[in-house]
Write a protein that holds these residues in place. Structure first.
Motif, short mmCIF file in Angstrom:
data_model
loop_
_atom_site.label_atom_id
_atom_site.label_comp_id
_atom_site.label_asym_id
_atom_site.label_seq_id
_atom_site.Cartn_x
_atom_site.Cartn_y
_atom_site.Cartn_z
N GLY A 1 1.26 15.32 -3.11
CA GLY A 1 1.18 14.00 -3.74
C GLY A 1 2.50 13.50 -4.29
N PRO A 2 3.38 14.37 -4.84
CA PRO A 2 4.65 13.88 -5.38
C PRO A 2 5.61 13.35 -4.32
N THR A 3 5.39 13.66 -3.05
CA THR A 3 6.33 13.17 -2.02
C THR A 3 5.63 12.33 -0.96
N THR A 4 4.40 11.92 -1.25
CA THR A 4 3.63 11.17 -0.24
C THR A 4 3.32 9.76 -0.70
N TYR A 5 3.69 8.81 0.14
CA TYR A 5 3.47 7.40 -0.19
C TYR A 5 2.22 6.90 0.52
N ASN A 6 1.23 6.52 -0.24
CA ASN A 6 0.00 5.96 0.31
C ASN A 6 -0.86 5.47 -0.86
N ALA A 7 -2.00 4.87 -0.54
CA ALA A 7 -2.84 4.28 -1.58
C ALA A 7 -4.08 5.11 -1.88
N CYS A 8 -4.09 6.38 -1.45
CA CYS A 8 -5.30 7.21 -1.60
C CYS A 8 -5.77 7.31 -3.05
N SER A 9 -4.82 7.45 -4.00
CA SER A 9 -5.26 7.65 -5.38
C SER A 9 -5.68 6.35 -6.06
N THR A 10 -5.46 5.20 -5.41
CA THR A 10 -5.93 3.94 -6.00
C THR A 10 -7.10 3.38 -5.21
N VAL A 11 -6.92 3.21 -3.91
CA VAL A 11 -8.00 2.63 -3.08
C VAL A 11 -9.09 3.66 -2.81
N PHE B 1 0.80 -1.23 0.00
CA PHE B 1 0.00 0.00 0.00
C PHE B 1 0.84 1.28 0.00
N TYR B 2 2.12 1.17 0.33
CA TYR B 2 2.92 2.39 0.50
C TYR B 2 4.14 2.44 -0.41
N SER B 3 4.10 1.69 -1.50
CA SER B 3 5.29 1.69 -2.36
C SER B 3 5.18 2.71 -3.49
N GLN B 4 4.01 3.34 -3.62
CA GLN B 4 3.87 4.33 -4.68
C GLN B 4 3.39 5.65 -4.11
N ARG B 5 3.76 6.71 -4.82
CA ARG B 5 3.31 8.02 -4.38
C ARG B 5 1.88 8.28 -4.84
N ILE B 6 1.18 9.12 -4.12
CA ILE B 6 -0.17 9.52 -4.53
C ILE B 6 -0.11 10.00 -5.98
N HIS B 7 0.94 10.74 -6.28
CA HIS B 7 1.14 11.34 -7.60
C HIS B 7 1.24 10.30 -8.71
N ASP B 8 1.79 9.12 -8.39
CA ASP B 8 2.03 8.10 -9.42
C ASP B 8 0.73 7.61 -10.05
N LYS B 9 -0.35 7.60 -9.27
CA LYS B 9 -1.62 7.08 -9.80
C LYS B 9 -2.74 8.12 -9.75
N CYS B 10 -2.37 9.36 -9.57
CA CYS B 10 -3.40 10.41 -9.43
C CYS B 10 -4.11 10.63 -10.77
N TYR B 11 -5.43 10.70 -10.73
CA TYR B 11 -6.16 10.88 -11.99
C TYR B 11 -5.97 12.28 -12.57
N ARG B 12 -5.41 13.23 -11.78
CA ARG B 12 -5.12 14.57 -12.30
C ARG B 12 -3.72 14.64 -12.93
N ARG B 13 -3.02 13.54 -12.91
CA ARG B 13 -1.64 13.52 -13.39
C ARG B 13 -1.48 14.01 -14.85
#
Ligand code: SF4
Length: 277
Positions: A187-197, A145-157
């Motif tokens: 989002g670019p420096t935060t690791y969590n699953a918010c943008s996916t889960v 759950f914490y290996s990607q940044r919010i930014h990596d999967k953000c739909y606003r990317r």
């Protein structure tokens, strides 16, 4: 189904009856239960800032930890200290893994303010199903759950990559759903699953509601402050570049595309000429 034997906010028992359940659990399941900690232990004044059943929480935490199989630090308070530990930390609030005298047991951090309920459930489910710890990153967080940044999967990317930013809340960019980087998104420096889960059964998450990520699952996020200030210390290209560079690059790519298009047209024209000739 899990057996949640003791939880002072949702258990039916109260008072001495509730506290007796801790002793019962230790006796029945010694070394075979998971201790999930919410909040952090204030160490100042001998732990007097947080009292449970007449005793400092820190004492309860240390004692129960000796009998647990593993410990989960639920949320940013237990994982990092969060707001209670923010400067000047008047109660000396201390995250679980830094409490002197805590048992030498595996500790899993599940940060977030609060953590995502599906993530909490999944961590417990994994441990109960496979009878082992999930794979952790170097900060002790489950990688799943914490290996990607919010930014990596953000739909606003795509808007970030295109240099389309909200400049201030309620401007045209905000109405169009542009990237929130310039209004402080972490989002670019935060690791969590918010943008996916996401949250509330996958319904939404702060960025989807128009608010920048404040980086609540990162260590010391409160003291870093500046929730609405742009990140300025990230380096390199792509997500690490600052928004102005991204904007410029996007403009250059558009310019480059126009030049290529022009080039193709010339080739076509020459070919056409050649055919004619
Ligand atoms: S900066 Fe924030 S809003 Fe923009 S793409 Fe990254 S995570 Fe999403």
């Amino acid at each position: 189904m899990i057996s949640l034997d003791y939880d002072d906010t949702i258990m039916a028992a109260a008072g001495e009856q509730a506290e007796a359940i801790i002793e019962e659990t230790i006796e029945k399941y010694d070394g075979n239960f998971i201790l999930a900690v919410e909040g952090n232990a204030p160490l100042d004044e001998d732990g007097m800032y947080c009292i449970i059943a007449g005793k400092p929480f820190v004492e309860q935490l240390k004692r129960v930890s000796q009998h647990a199989k593993a410990i989960i630090s639920w949320g940013s308070c237990a994982s990092w200290g969060c707001v209670q530990a923010a400067r000047p930390n008047p109660t000396r609030a201390t995250p679980t893994h830094k409490v002197p005298g805590i048992a030498d047991k595996p500790i899993i951090k599940v940060p977030g303010c609060p953590p995502i309920s599906e993530v909490m459930t999944a961590v417990i489910t994994y441990m109960l199903t496979f009878d082992k710890m999930p794979s952790l990153d170097n900060q002790g967080r489950p990688k799943m759950f914490y290996s990607q940044r919010i930014h990596d999967k953000c739909y606003r990317r795509p808007h970030f990559d295109a240099g389309q930013f909200v400049e201030k809340f309620d401007d045209e960019g905000a109405k169009k759903g542009y990237c929130l980087y310039k209004v402080g998104c972490k989002g670019p420096t935060t690791y969590n699953a918010c943008s996916t889960v996401r949250w509330s059964g996958g319904l939404s998450f702060p960025i989807q509601a128009g608010h920048p990520c404040i980086g609540c699952s990162e260590d010391g996020f409160w003291d870093k402050g500046g929730f609405y200030e742009r990140l300025t210390d990230i380096k390199g290209f792509g997500i690490e570049a600052n928004a102005d560079e991204i904007g410029k690059t996007a403009a250059m790519v558009v310019g480059g595309a126009a030049a290529i298009h022009a080039g193709v047209s010339v080739v076509k024209r020459i070919a056409t000429k050649g055919d004619d000739a």
